[in-house]
Design a protein around this motif. Structure first.
Motif, PDB file in Angstrom:
ATOM      1  N   TYR A   1      -3.989   4.404  -2.860  1.00  0.00           N
ATOM      2  CA  TYR A   1      -4.025   3.854  -4.069  1.00  0.00           C
ATOM      3  C   TYR A   1      -5.190   3.339  -4.539  1.00  0.00           C
ATOM      4  CZ  TYR A   1      -2.279   1.668  -8.350  1.00  0.00           C
ATOM      5  OH  TYR A   1      -1.931   1.075  -9.629  1.00  0.00           O
ATOM      6  N   PRO A   2      -6.043   2.540  -3.807  1.00  0.00           N
ATOM      7  CA  PRO A   2      -7.402   2.101  -4.244  1.00  0.00           C
ATOM      8  C   PRO A   2      -8.446   3.359  -4.682  1.00  0.00           C
ATOM      9  CG  PRO A   2      -6.745   0.935  -2.185  1.00  0.00           C
ATOM     10  CD  PRO A   2      -5.749   1.920  -2.516  1.00  0.00           C
ATOM     11  N   GLU A   3      -8.379   4.146  -3.707  1.00  0.00           N
ATOM     12  CA  GLU A   3      -9.195   5.409  -3.740  1.00  0.00           C
ATOM     13  C   GLU A   3      -8.900   6.222  -5.209  1.00  0.00           C
ATOM     14  OE1 GLU A   3     -10.121   8.654  -0.962  1.00  0.00           O
ATOM     15  OE2 GLU A   3      -8.352   9.468  -1.877  1.00  0.00           O
ATOM     16  N   ARG A   4      -7.643   6.292  -5.433  1.00  0.00           N
ATOM     17  CA  ARG A   4      -7.059   6.960  -6.747  1.00  0.00           C
ATOM     18  C   ARG A   4      -7.285   6.094  -8.060  1.00  0.00           C
ATOM     19  NH1 ARG A   4      -4.006  11.349  -4.406  1.00  0.00           N
ATOM     20  NH2 ARG A   4      -4.891  11.478  -2.356  1.00  0.00           N
ATOM     21  N   ASN A   5      -7.104   4.845  -7.817  1.00  0.00           N
ATOM     22  CA  ASN A   5      -7.365   3.839  -8.801  1.00  0.00           C
ATOM     23  C   ASN A   5      -8.185   2.707  -8.587  1.00  0.00           C
ATOM     24  OD1 ASN A   5      -4.538   4.722 -10.340  1.00  0.00           O
ATOM     25  ND2 ASN A   5      -4.187   4.630  -8.316  1.00  0.00           N
ATOM     26  N   PRO A   6      -9.427   2.987  -8.792  1.00  0.00           N
ATOM     27  CA  PRO A   6     -10.558   2.183  -8.398  1.00  0.00           C
ATOM     28  C   PRO A   6     -10.757   1.090  -9.385  1.00  0.00           C
ATOM     29  CG  PRO A   6     -11.711   4.117  -9.235  1.00  0.00           C
ATOM     30  CD  PRO A   6     -10.278   4.496  -9.148  1.00  0.00           C
ATOM     31  N   SER A   7     -10.288   1.041 -10.509  1.00  0.00           N
ATOM     32  CA  SER A   7     -10.603   0.008 -11.254  1.00  0.00           C
ATOM     33  C   SER A   7      -9.450  -1.019 -11.301  1.00  0.00           C
ATOM     34  CB  SER A   7     -10.413   0.639 -13.049  1.00  0.00           C
ATOM     35  OG  SER A   7      -9.243   1.216 -13.103  1.00  0.00           O
ATOM     36  N   GLU A   8      -8.541  -0.853 -10.280  1.00  0.00           N
ATOM     37  CA  GLU A   8      -7.410  -1.799 -10.180  1.00  0.00           C
ATOM     38  C   GLU A   8      -7.831  -3.040  -9.438  1.00  0.00           C
ATOM     39  OE1 GLU A   8      -3.768  -1.558 -11.387  1.00  0.00           O
ATOM     40  OE2 GLU A   8      -5.187  -0.658 -12.960  1.00  0.00           O
ATOM     41  N   VAL A   9      -8.098  -4.017 -10.061  1.00  0.00           N
ATOM     42  CA  VAL A   9      -8.437  -5.350  -9.168  1.00  0.00           C
ATOM     43  C   VAL A   9      -7.926  -5.596  -7.958  1.00  0.00           C
ATOM     44  CG1 VAL A   9      -9.386  -7.559  -9.606  1.00  0.00           C
ATOM     45  CG2 VAL A   9      -9.789  -6.123 -11.379  1.00  0.00           C
ATOM     46  N   LYS A  10      -6.686  -5.891  -8.310  1.00  0.00           N
ATOM     47  CA  LYS A  10      -5.713  -6.189  -7.111  1.00  0.00           C
ATOM     48  C   LYS A  10      -4.892  -5.239  -6.605  1.00  0.00           C
ATOM     49  CE  LYS A  10      -4.987 -10.974  -8.668  1.00  0.00           C
ATOM     50  NZ  LYS A  10      -3.927 -12.076  -9.352  1.00  0.00           N
TER      51      LYS A  10
ATOM     52  N   SER B   1       0.814  -1.087   0.074  1.00  0.00           N
ATOM     53  CA  SER B   1      -0.046   0.161   0.161  1.00  0.00           C
ATOM     54  C   SER B   1       0.875   1.335   0.156  1.00  0.00           C
ATOM     55  CB  SER B   1      -0.890   0.042   1.328  1.00  0.00           C
ATOM     56  OG  SER B   1      -0.101   0.046   2.518  1.00  0.00           O
ATOM     57  N   VAL B   2       0.283   2.323  -0.185  1.00  0.00           N
ATOM     58  CA  VAL B   2       0.840   3.808  -0.560  1.00  0.00           C
ATOM     59  C   VAL B   2       0.299   4.537   0.561  1.00  0.00           C
ATOM     60  CG1 VAL B   2       0.182   4.404  -2.751  1.00  0.00           C
ATOM     61  CG2 VAL B   2       2.303   5.280  -1.895  1.00  0.00           C
ATOM     62  N   ASP B   3       0.834   5.353   1.295  1.00  0.00           N
ATOM     63  CA  ASP B   3       0.481   6.500   2.101  1.00  0.00           C
ATOM     64  C   ASP B   3       1.087   7.834   1.681  1.00  0.00           C
ATOM     65  OD1 ASP B   3      -0.584   4.355   3.596  1.00  0.00           O
ATOM     66  OD2 ASP B   3       0.659   4.897   5.154  1.00  0.00           O
ATOM     67  N   TYR B   4       0.227   8.859   1.965  1.00  0.00           N
ATOM     68  CA  TYR B   4       0.580  10.184   1.528  1.00  0.00           C
ATOM     69  C   TYR B   4       0.495  11.274   2.524  1.00  0.00           C
ATOM     70  CZ  TYR B   4       1.355  14.477  -1.199  1.00  0.00           C
ATOM     71  OH  TYR B   4       1.523  15.541  -1.767  1.00  0.00           O
TER      72      TYR B   4
END
Length: 379
Positions: free
Chosen positions: A70-79, A50-53
């Motif tokens: 990362y999930p919030e900025r890239n919601p289409s990334e399945v994994k 995971s990546v924090d900011y």
């Protein structure tokens, strides 16, 4: 409370997991640093990189920490980000993240962490830059102990097209790299070899992209950084039994040949060079006491001697269980230490002022170990 930790929102039929935010209450430093990414490795096989900011822009008047963006900025990334985050660097307006066991390098926008490219690199380890190219070290073979069938490689990648344009064979299990002039220096670890017989730094001529020699240093090399005096600082993890972890200074001799010029009997887990100051943290297991011995300090790279035996005397430093990464503000010299805790659960990020006094701490993702500043040249 556990249910409130994850908030799901619907956006164009995609599930978006919002990041968790914490206000540190601290005033952001001056200068053109507007943020800092923290890459958390996650446990191998758990797919939890995971990546924090850390927002240092000052827009909120305080430094605000955002976990797992990362999930919030890239919601289409399945994994999501993948398995084991091993390195993170900012190059211009690009953010490069090396995801080891997922065999890929993810490139995102530096200002928003939105994915723009994925580069397939087997068992990738670290990335460094020179000119228009990124250089990525790779173990090549699968994650396994023993065997000598796979020598390591360094891949050359165009930072404009993200295409792999060349590669060069180096030693076994290469780790960090550093560039001085037209030479790329690669720290080979031999970490998969049971006898740890790999002990060299490979020299790669950048114009021809060929290995032109090796420097014998010590077994199981890891970190390698260049200072402004044309010297290299290389850490060895030793063999975990008879040969201890140490730090080595490599410098050119009278004939211009790079070699070991000094040895420091300190275990170095991570280091950061700012000006003539080398900040280091280290952890080494003691079989006599069955505990981890933690060390930290500053070395004057110009004089080649320790300028301070300790980095900070703040009592809060004792709360750090396993210091795993360090990064120093190049302007104000305040610094951040990443604590991996038990390598299984959430870690912590500690911030100390330039004089070593404690400022604040926050919880991070699992195993925080790598960080990179984001700069705004117009600020």
């Amino acid at each position: 409370m556990a249910c409130l930790a994850f908030v799901l929102a619907c956006r164009e039929d995609e599930l978006v997991m919002l990041s968790d935010t914490q206000d540190t209450g601290a005033v952001p430093p001056s200068g053109n640093i507007v943020g800092m990414y923290v890459l958390c490795e996650g446990n191998m096989g758990s797919n939890k990189a995971s990546v924090d900011y850390l927002d240092l822009s000052g827009q909120a008047n305080t430094a605000v920490y955002h976990r797992n963006i990362y999930p919030e900025r890239n919601p289409s990334e399945v994994k999501e980000l993948g398995d084991v985050g091993n390195d993170i660097k900012v190059c211009g307006n690009q953010l490069w993240m090396v995801i080891n066991c997922s065999n890929m390098v993810v490139v995102a926008t530096a200002d928003s962490c939105r994915k723009i490219a994925k580069i397939d690199i087997p068992n990738c380890r670290y990335v460094t830059f020179d000119g228009a190219y990124a250089y990525i070290s790779s173990y090549v073979g699968p994650v396994e102990l023993g065997g000598t069938e796979h020598l390591g490689r360094v891949y050359k990648v165009d930072t404009a097209t993200f295409a792999k344009v060349d590669s060069v064979t180096v030693g076994y299990q290469p780790e960090e790299m550093a560039v001085i002039g037209d030479t790329l220096y690669v720290a080979n670890s031999g970490g998969y070899l049971t006898d740890l017989r790999e002990r060299s730094v490979s020299m790669v001529d950048l114009p021809s992209f060929k290995e032109v020699g090796k420097i014998d240093v010590a077994p199981n090399l890891h970190r390698i950084r260049a200072d402004r005096h044309g010297q290299l600082w290389v850490s060895s993890r030793g063999d975990y039994w008879s040969e201890l972890s140490r730090l080595y200074k490599l410098a050119p001799d009278a004939n211009g040949n790079m070699g070991v010029a000094a040895t420091f009997d300190i275990p170095v887990s991570d280091l950061c060079i700012v000006g003539d100051s080398l900040y280091y943290i280290g952890v080494e297991w003691s079989y006599e006491t069955a505990t981890n011995n933690v060390c930290h300090g500053i070395i004057d790279v110009a004089k080649g001697c320790a300028s301070s035996s300790v980095l900070t005397s703040a009592p809060e430093f004792a709360d750090i269980v396993l210091p795993y990464g360090i990064i120093v503000n190049p302007y104000e010299r305040d610094f951040y230490v990443m604590d991996a805790k038990d390598y299984l659960s959430s870690g912590q990020l500690f911030h100390f002022k330039a004089d070593g006094s404690f400022d604040w701490k926050v919880w991070t993702g699992d195993i925080p170990g790598h960080a990179a500043f984001v700069y705004d040249d117009e600020k």
